[in-house]
Write a protein that holds these residues in place. Structure first.
Motif: not given
Length: 177
Positions: A23-25, A30-31, A147-152
């Motif tokens: 969640l933090a990432y 998302e700025d 963009n969940n994959q990019a976050t992981f």
């Protein structure tokens, strides 16, 4: 001004800190202004663990959360400890596979998600945390579901691409529930 205070709580080993880190990432990508504060007992594995995450459009003054807007409870002791700290009008997300008790408060919105059973049925032994994060995203809108994959990929090594895909699938299952 929009600020959301989230408390994720359970036993060490349930992925509490990992879920908070996601969640933090996600907020950072998302700025948003972000605070991530992990807390776990000396046992680490099997002891109590919780993680405070604050997502805001203004700077976060303190990482301490006394009254969360959202509580994610992954075990009964955590639900019992924190249920009365949630602000009126807040949301509580419960892993109903592990918690059979019902929340008696009527001034909060409660979501019972059989996250551990859903993860096990999908062949994932440890991804109930991400099932619950998917539900949290759907019900709060605190971050987007894009963009969940990019976050992981920000914090899971590329050589573990299968783990990234599994986390994305678990998120989707919770979001769809």
């Amino acid at each position: 001004m929009k600020t959301t205070q989230i408390l994720i709580a359970g036993f060490g080993g349930q992925g509490i800190l990992f879920a908070g880190k996601f969640l933090a990432y996600k907020g950072l990508v998302e700025d948003q202004q972000v605070s991530w504060l992990p807390s776990y007992g000396p046992e680490m594995r099997g002891g109590t663990a919780n993680c405070s995450i604050i997502l805001s459009d203004t700077p976060v003054g303190s990482p301490i959360i006394t009254n969360p807007d959202v509580l994610v409870a992954m075990n009964l002791p955590s639900l019992m400890k924190y249920v009365n700290t949630v602000v009126p009008g807040g949301k509580i997300i419960v892993d109903s596979t592990l918690i059979s008790e019902k929340v008696e408060r009527t001034d909060v919105e409660v979501f019972y998600v059989p996250a551990s059973a859903m993860a096990k049925e999908a062949g994932f032994t440890t991804l109930a945390n991400m099932v619950l994060m998917g539900k949290l995203i759907k019900e709060t809108g605190v971050v987007s579901f894009e963009n969940n994959q990019a976050t992981f990929e920000k914090f899971i090594p590329a050589k573990k691409a299968a783990l990234i895909e599994q986390n994305c699938q678990a998120l989707q299952a919770g979001y769809d529930f």
